[in-house]
Scaffold this motif. Structure first.
Motif, PDB file in Angstrom:
ATOM      1  N   TRP A 207      -5.127  -6.376 -11.778  1.00 52.10           N
ATOM      2  CA  TRP A 207      -5.285  -5.193 -10.935  1.00 52.10           C
ATOM      3  C   TRP A 207      -5.991  -5.564  -9.636  1.00 52.10           C
ATOM      4  O   TRP A 207      -6.941  -6.352  -9.654  1.00 52.10           O
ATOM      5  N   LEU A 208      -5.585  -4.961  -8.548  1.00 53.42           N
ATOM      6  CA  LEU A 208      -6.294  -5.045  -7.278  1.00 53.42           C
ATOM      7  C   LEU A 208      -7.039  -3.723  -7.130  1.00 53.42           C
ATOM      8  O   LEU A 208      -6.444  -2.649  -7.271  1.00 53.42           O
ATOM      9  N   VAL A 209      -8.341  -3.795  -6.868  1.00 56.40           N
ATOM     10  CA  VAL A 209      -9.169  -2.592  -6.812  1.00 56.40           C
ATOM     11  C   VAL A 209      -9.586  -2.348  -5.364  1.00 56.40           C
ATOM     12  O   VAL A 209     -10.061  -3.261  -4.681  1.00 56.40           O
ATOM     13  N   SER A 210      -9.414  -1.107  -4.925  1.00 60.71           N
ATOM     14  CA  SER A 210      -9.779  -0.706  -3.564  1.00 60.71           C
ATOM     15  C   SER A 210     -10.766   0.436  -3.612  1.00 60.71           C
ATOM     16  O   SER A 210     -10.739   1.272  -4.524  1.00 60.71           O
ATOM     17  N   ALA A 211     -11.627   0.481  -2.597  1.00 58.48           N
ATOM     18  CA  ALA A 211     -12.563   1.601  -2.403  1.00 58.48           C
ATOM     19  C   ALA A 211     -12.264   2.174  -1.029  1.00 58.48           C
ATOM     20  O   ALA A 211     -12.315   1.447  -0.031  1.00 58.48           O
ATOM     21  N   GLY A 212     -11.899   3.449  -0.994  1.00 59.79           N
ATOM     22  CA  GLY A 212     -11.552   4.063   0.282  1.00 59.79           C
ATOM     23  C   GLY A 212     -10.408   3.344   0.974  1.00 59.79           C
ATOM     24  O   GLY A 212     -10.374   3.251   2.199  1.00 59.79           O
ATOM     25  N   GLY A 213      -9.484   2.797   0.202  1.00 52.66           N
ATOM     26  CA  GLY A 213      -8.323   2.119   0.757  1.00 52.66           C
ATOM     27  C   GLY A 213      -8.541   0.662   1.120  1.00 52.66           C
ATOM     28  O   GLY A 213      -7.609  -0.010   1.571  1.00 52.66           O
ATOM     29  N   VAL A 214      -9.753   0.138   0.932  1.00 51.02           N
ATOM     30  CA  VAL A 214     -10.062  -1.250   1.289  1.00 51.02           C
ATOM     31  C   VAL A 214     -10.171  -2.090   0.011  1.00 51.02           C
ATOM     32  O   VAL A 214     -11.062  -1.842  -0.812  1.00 51.02           O
ATOM     33  N   PRO A 215      -9.304  -3.086  -0.173  1.00 50.04           N
ATOM     34  CA  PRO A 215      -9.379  -3.923  -1.370  1.00 50.04           C
ATOM     35  C   PRO A 215     -10.684  -4.715  -1.415  1.00 50.04           C
ATOM     36  O   PRO A 215     -11.128  -5.246  -0.400  1.00 50.04           O
ATOM     37  N   PHE A 216     -11.287  -4.754  -2.595  1.00 50.33           N
ATOM     38  CA  PHE A 216     -12.527  -5.511  -2.753  1.00 50.33           C
ATOM     39  C   PHE A 216     -12.648  -6.192  -4.112  1.00 50.33           C
ATOM     40  O   PHE A 216     -13.494  -7.061  -4.301  1.00 50.33           O
ATOM     41  N   GLY A 217     -11.845  -5.813  -5.093  1.00 51.36           N
ATOM     42  CA  GLY A 217     -12.011  -6.345  -6.435  1.00 51.36           C
ATOM     43  C   GLY A 217     -10.703  -6.755  -7.082  1.00 51.36           C
ATOM     44  O   GLY A 217      -9.636  -6.246  -6.741  1.00 51.36           O
TER      45      GLY A 217
END
Length: 189
Positions: A63-73
């Protein structure tokens, strides 16, 4: 299937998108080659090798995780019974496993990675009674992160690539620590 959640008490929406090797290799290659990731993931390799790794995953769900549309994890989830880890501790048939990393150093210490961990655990604990991970025993940051999420030690094991701490979180303990998280994630995700 992509899914999003804003956990109780949080304002940040997290989005979990299945990794596609064709689209996500460059970003994941960058993260895997960062100095805070390489010692633990041991995937500081070339872009084609990361592409082959991602394209070759079978029982691990990336999985690619994003916060507010910005990938970070980046997260990998799996059923432990389908993984070699199951032979190294008293695994239960429905144990759910995970691996995760935070790519940008700027995200560390923001609280967003903890939200990612809570969401991953909620997602897994909607599928089984216990979630487990197996960080390297030398990875103090990951061990502290897991403790803050509520995971406890099941002991240490020798895996081919590392001495690992097997950590687990039971559904009832998670619900007591993070009430409402499993309901926020839901069972459809």
């Amino acid at each position: 299937m992509t899914w999003s959640v804003t956990l109780p008490g949080a304002t940040t929406e997290l989005t979990f998108t299945p990794v596609r090797a064709s689209d996500d290799t460059e970003l994941i290659h960058d993260w895997m080659n960062r100095s805070h990731v390489v010692p633990w993931w041991q995937l500081g390799v070339s872009t084609p090798e990361i592409h082959a790794y991602l394209a070759g995953l079978t029982h691990l769900r990336p999985w690619l995780v994003s916060a507010g549309g910005v990938p970070f994890g980046y997260v990998e989830t799996y059923v432990v019974a389908e993984d070699a880890l199951a032979a190294h501790y008293p695994a239960r048939p429905d144990d759910q496993g995970f691996h995760l990393l935070v790519g940008p150093l700027s995200m560390l210490g923001t609280g967003v990675p903890r939200l990612m961990g809570r969401a991953v655990l909620a997602w897994l604990l909607n599928r089984g009674e216990r979630a487990v991970c197996e960080p390297d025993v030398r990875n103090g940051r990951m061990l502290a992160y897991c403790r803050r999420l509520g995971l406890t030690s099941l002991g240490e094991v020798d895996l081919p690539e590392k001495r690992a701490a097997v950590l687990a979180c039971e559904r009832a303990e998670f619900d007591a620590r993070w009430p409402g998280d499993r309901a926020a994630v839901g069972v459809l995700a």
